[in-house]
Design an enzyme around this catalytic site. Structure first.
Site, PDB file in Angstrom:
ATOM      1  N   HIS A   1      -9.248   8.473  -5.133  1.00 46.52           N
ATOM      2  CA  HIS A   1      -9.652   7.272  -4.279  1.00 46.52           C
ATOM      3  C   HIS A   1      -9.720   6.052  -5.102  1.00 46.52           C
ATOM      4  O   HIS A   1      -9.864   5.175  -5.778  1.00 46.52           O
ATOM      5  CB  HIS A   1     -11.482   7.236  -4.570  1.00 46.52           C
ATOM      6  CG  HIS A   1     -12.496   6.364  -3.642  1.00 46.52           C
ATOM      7  ND1 HIS A   1     -13.633   6.807  -3.341  1.00 46.52           N
ATOM      8  CD2 HIS A   1     -11.609   5.105  -3.710  1.00 46.52           C
ATOM      9  CE1 HIS A   1     -13.644   5.234  -3.006  1.00 46.52           C
ATOM     10  NE2 HIS A   1     -13.117   4.860  -2.955  1.00 46.52           N
TER      11      HIS A   1
ATOM     12  N   HIS B   1      -8.167   2.044  -3.424  1.00 46.40           N
ATOM     13  CA  HIS B   1      -6.902   0.822  -2.309  1.00 46.40           C
ATOM     14  C   HIS B   1      -6.379   0.444  -2.661  1.00 46.40           C
ATOM     15  O   HIS B   1      -5.564  -0.386  -3.463  1.00 46.40           O
ATOM     16  CB  HIS B   1      -8.810  -0.174  -2.102  1.00 46.40           C
ATOM     17  CG  HIS B   1      -9.988   0.809  -1.582  1.00 46.40           C
ATOM     18  ND1 HIS B   1     -10.346   0.541  -0.686  1.00 46.40           N
ATOM     19  CD2 HIS B   1     -11.491   0.842  -2.447  1.00 46.40           C
ATOM     20  CE1 HIS B   1     -11.561   1.719  -0.425  1.00 46.40           C
ATOM     21  NE2 HIS B   1     -12.209   1.475  -1.911  1.00 46.40           N
ATOM     22  N   LEU B   2      -4.954   0.808  -1.728  1.00 48.49           N
ATOM     23  CA  LEU B   2      -3.938  -0.159  -1.400  1.00 48.49           C
ATOM     24  C   LEU B   2      -4.123  -1.150  -0.592  1.00 48.49           C
ATOM     25  O   LEU B   2      -4.894  -0.584   0.868  1.00 48.49           O
ATOM     26  CB  LEU B   2      -2.548   0.428  -1.680  1.00 48.49           C
ATOM     27  CG  LEU B   2      -2.677   2.011  -2.783  1.00 48.49           C
ATOM     28  CD1 LEU B   2      -1.952   2.853  -2.734  1.00 48.49           C
ATOM     29  CD2 LEU B   2      -2.295   0.996  -3.986  1.00 48.49           C
ATOM     30  N   ARG B   3      -3.539  -2.321  -0.626  1.00 49.14           N
ATOM     31  CA  ARG B   3      -4.436  -2.807   0.409  1.00 49.14           C
ATOM     32  C   ARG B   3      -3.253  -2.997   1.415  1.00 49.14           C
ATOM     33  O   ARG B   3      -2.532  -4.209   2.531  1.00 49.14           O
ATOM     34  CB  ARG B   3      -4.129  -4.735  -0.023  1.00 49.14           C
ATOM     35  CG  ARG B   3      -5.521  -5.196  -0.877  1.00 49.14           C
ATOM     36  CD  ARG B   3      -6.669  -3.842   0.113  1.00 49.14           C
ATOM     37  NE  ARG B   3      -7.944  -4.489  -1.369  1.00 49.14           N
ATOM     38  CZ  ARG B   3      -8.997  -3.403  -1.062  1.00 49.14           C
ATOM     39  NH1 ARG B   3      -9.198  -3.123   0.290  1.00 49.14           N
ATOM     40  NH2 ARG B   3     -10.180  -3.857  -2.096  1.00 49.14           N
TER      41      ARG B   3
ATOM     42  N   ASN C   1      -8.908   1.888   4.665  1.00 53.37           N
ATOM     43  CA  ASN C   1      -9.549   0.252   5.567  1.00 53.37           C
ATOM     44  C   ASN C   1      -8.291  -0.470   4.991  1.00 53.37           C
ATOM     45  O   ASN C   1      -8.733  -1.605   4.643  1.00 53.37           O
ATOM     46  CB  ASN C   1     -10.764  -0.176   4.234  1.00 53.37           C
ATOM     47  CG  ASN C   1     -10.444   0.065   3.231  1.00 53.37           C
ATOM     48  OD1 ASN C   1      -9.380   0.445   3.167  1.00 53.37           O
ATOM     49  ND2 ASN C   1     -11.392  -0.753   2.208  1.00 53.37           N
TER      50      ASN C   1
ATOM     51  N   HIS D   1     -18.638   7.981  -5.146  1.00 52.31           N
ATOM     52  CA  HIS D   1     -18.709   7.553  -6.129  1.00 52.31           C
ATOM     53  C   HIS D   1     -20.304   7.262  -6.273  1.00 52.31           C
ATOM     54  O   HIS D   1     -21.337   6.189  -6.087  1.00 52.31           O
ATOM     55  CB  HIS D   1     -18.316   5.839  -5.545  1.00 52.31           C
ATOM     56  CG  HIS D   1     -18.050   5.377  -4.546  1.00 52.31           C
ATOM     57  ND1 HIS D   1     -19.312   5.077  -3.666  1.00 52.31           N
ATOM     58  CD2 HIS D   1     -17.028   4.603  -3.522  1.00 52.31           C
ATOM     59  CE1 HIS D   1     -18.630   5.067  -2.397  1.00 52.31           C
ATOM     60  NE2 HIS D   1     -18.190   4.816  -2.393  1.00 52.31           N
TER      61      HIS D   1
ATOM     62  N   ASN E   1     -19.582  -1.794  -4.545  1.00 54.33           N
ATOM     63  CA  ASN E   1     -20.367  -1.071  -3.575  1.00 54.33           C
ATOM     64  C   ASN E   1     -20.081   0.049  -4.011  1.00 54.33           C
ATOM     65  O   ASN E   1     -19.329   1.240  -3.634  1.00 54.33           O
ATOM     66  CB  ASN E   1     -20.026  -1.490  -2.523  1.00 54.33           C
ATOM     67  CG  ASN E   1     -20.948  -1.001  -1.492  1.00 54.33           C
ATOM     68  OD1 ASN E   1     -21.574  -0.408  -1.856  1.00 54.33           O
ATOM     69  ND2 ASN E   1     -20.535  -1.221  -0.137  1.00 54.33           N
TER      70      ASN E   1
ATOM     71  N   ASP F   1     -11.432   4.429  -7.584  1.00 54.17           N
ATOM     72  CA  ASP F   1     -12.242   3.316  -7.135  1.00 54.17           C
ATOM     73  C   ASP F   1     -11.702   1.884  -6.733  1.00 54.17           C
ATOM     74  O   ASP F   1     -12.300   0.696  -6.464  1.00 54.17           O
ATOM     75  CB  ASP F   1     -13.286   3.015  -6.883  1.00 54.17           C
ATOM     76  CG  ASP F   1     -14.081   2.708  -4.808  1.00 54.17           C
ATOM     77  OD1 ASP F   1     -13.283   2.534  -3.755  1.00 54.17           O
ATOM     78  OD2 ASP F   1     -15.443   1.937  -4.715  1.00 54.17           O
TER      79      ASP F   1
ATOM     80  N   HIS G   1      -8.995  -7.547  -5.085  1.00 54.23           N
ATOM     81  CA  HIS G   1      -9.050  -8.207  -4.742  1.00 54.23           C
ATOM     82  C   HIS G   1      -8.391  -9.710  -6.121  1.00 54.23           C
ATOM     83  O   HIS G   1      -8.957  -9.778  -6.758  1.00 54.23           O
ATOM     84  CB  HIS G   1     -10.735  -9.131  -4.522  1.00 54.23           C
ATOM     85  CG  HIS G   1     -11.179  -7.570  -3.554  1.00 54.23           C
ATOM     86  ND1 HIS G   1     -11.282  -7.942  -2.324  1.00 54.23           N
ATOM     87  CD2 HIS G   1     -12.310  -6.490  -4.177  1.00 54.23           C
ATOM     88  CE1 HIS G   1     -11.611  -7.102  -1.848  1.00 54.23           C
ATOM     89  NE2 HIS G   1     -12.604  -6.667  -2.707  1.00 54.23           N
TER      90      HIS G   1
END
Ligand SMILES: [Zn+2]
Ligand SMILES: [Zn+2]
Length: 440
Positions: free
Chosen positions: A76, A78-80, A110, A247, A293, A320, A324
């Site tokens: 899990h 997140h790469l942007r 996402n 999560h 979240n 996760d 940012h």
């Protein structure tokens, strides 16, 4: 093109491999990017096969006093990229991953545009070829993650998606979720859901309770997660599909999953390091890096998570990792985006919070970072076994160190753990027989 990789002999390390139950000093010989031999007192001069006879002698790594693990897998991340390459790219995320001991990461869909069609998936796979670790995409369940129409799941799976998720968003429509599960069953891939009833959590910034009242911040009740966990368990039972719940953060969620597993529902779940380390008390600092979240919960929830980790209700530990920029996080608590980075703090937090405190043995913890995610995602990974890709993480269990912002390899530095002291660190990460990170 096949990259030619030299042979490596890793000597004298304590090998902990949950799949073979190994927990002993062994040597490991790597050749052609694969594990070749695992045994006691291997000698480089006798190991080279005909195929490698023309190559230089094997590189010998002395892992005396170190622990050698199957390469860690983060299911899990997140790469942007595509869309926010200023925040994280597939390349920068992979560099952070190998510094944290991960040899494989699974990137959530996402992005902008989201990974919901063949062209975006192929774009990610193309970038992944240049990454420092294995990058496996998780594709969106619905087109544009809007929760309205299913993506072309069969095509996405055939191209390389290892699972499906609209993470960051819940699938509101129960019929659509049922259909997604039915397709996933045919395709033999997991549905990975972010359980959140957004009608209950909308506008919330932290766990709902006494602390949120004192701080004057709108709360997110535990029920917003638990209602959707209960629904998804029912749908998994109805369809027979493989459901993986992201999560998990509350006591009741752990209990619901435990009961469902007892009934034979094919459910697995994960917890993040921040949810077993921090409580809502951390929000009192108004440090926006504690805004996540689902939100940080209570001591009672952490106790239940620890119990769930120990008894196997919780199968996986996943970061996760959610980068940012500080310019985005510098707003007041209410308007800052949710999420924290985690690729370089997952292993140290597992060591500090779970292994040192004897919640889990190191082998039990390692299974949740290797073998279990590999099984859930049908990856031939997570084991030190002849013929398998030579993905290895070598840790120095005694190394004392501090997590500073200079240590951070991610393009974003949003972590509440900056300044924390740790014991134990990944010091060498080998991906497909290639040393991708080595600490001097
Ligand atoms: Zn999520
Ligand atoms: Zn996420």
């Amino acid at each position: 093109m096949m990259v030619k990789r030299g042979a490596i002999l890793i000597k004298n390390g304590r090998v902990i491999d949950p799949s073979s139950k190994a927990n002993t000093v062994l040597d490991i010989y790597i050749e052609g990017g694969k594990f070749s031999k695992i045994g006691k007192n291997l000698k480089a001069s006798r190991l080279r096969s005909k195929a490698s006879a023309t190559e230089r002698g094997a590189k010998v790594l002395d892992a005396g006093g170190k622990i050698v693990l199957p390469g860690l897998i983060d299911m899990h991340t997140h790469l942007r990229e595509p869309g926010r390459e200023d925040v994280e790219t597939i390349l920068s995320g992979s560099i952070a991953a190998v510094h944290g001991g991960f040899t494989s990461i699974c990137c959530m869909p996402n992005t902008t545009p989201p990974i919901d069609d063949a062209s975006t998936l192929n774009f990610v796979l193309e970038k992944a070829r240049y990454a420092h670790c294995n990058v496996y995409p998780i594709a969106a369940i619905t087109k544009e993650r809007k929760g309205e129409t299913l993506s072309e799941m069969a095509e996405l799976k055939s191209l390389g998606a290892v699972g499906f998720s609209d993470d960051g968003k819940n699938i509101k429509d129960s019929l659509l979720m049922r259909r997604a599960m039915e397709y996933s069953l045919m395709l033999n891939v997991p549905i990975i859901n972010h359980c959140e009833d957004e009608s209950l959590s909308v506008g919330g910034n932290m766990n709902e309770g006494y602390t949120s009242t004192v701080l004057g911040l709108p709360g997110i009740p535990k029920e917003s997660e638990e209602i959707m966990v209960a629904r998804d368990l029912s749908l998994a039972e109805l369809t027979g599909a493989k459901l993986h719940i992201c999560h998990v953060s509350t006591k009741r969620s752990v209990e619901l999953i435990r009961e469902a597993k007892r009934r034979g529902v094919k459910v697995t779940c994960e917890v993040t390091p921040h949810h077993f380390t921090l409580t809502e008390e951390a929000v009192k600092s108004f440090n926006t890096n504690t805004k996540v979240n689902p939100p940080l919960r209570t001591k009672e929830d952490i106790k239940a998570i620890e119990k769930g980790l120990k008894d196997g209700t919780i199968d996986v530990i996943a970061s996760d990792h959610a980068p940012h920029l500080s310019t985005e996080k510098e707003f007041e608590y209410g308007t800052a985006p949710s999420g924290m980075i985690g690729l370089q703090t997952t292993l140290p937090l597992v060591m500090k919070q779970l292994v040192e405190r004897k919640i889990l043995t190191l082998s039990e913890a390692v299974a949740k970072l290797t073998l279990n995610p590999a099984k859930i995602l049908n990856l031939k990974k997570g084991q030190i076994k002849a013929g398998y890709d030579a993905d290895l993480t070598i840790i120095d269990p005694k190394k004392q160190w501090q997590f500073t912002s200079e240590e951070i390899q991610s393009l974003s530095k949003n972590s509440p753990f900056i300044g924390w002291e740790f014991k134990g660190k990944a010091v060498c990460t080998i991906v497909g027989g290639k040393i991708e990170f080595e600490e001097d």
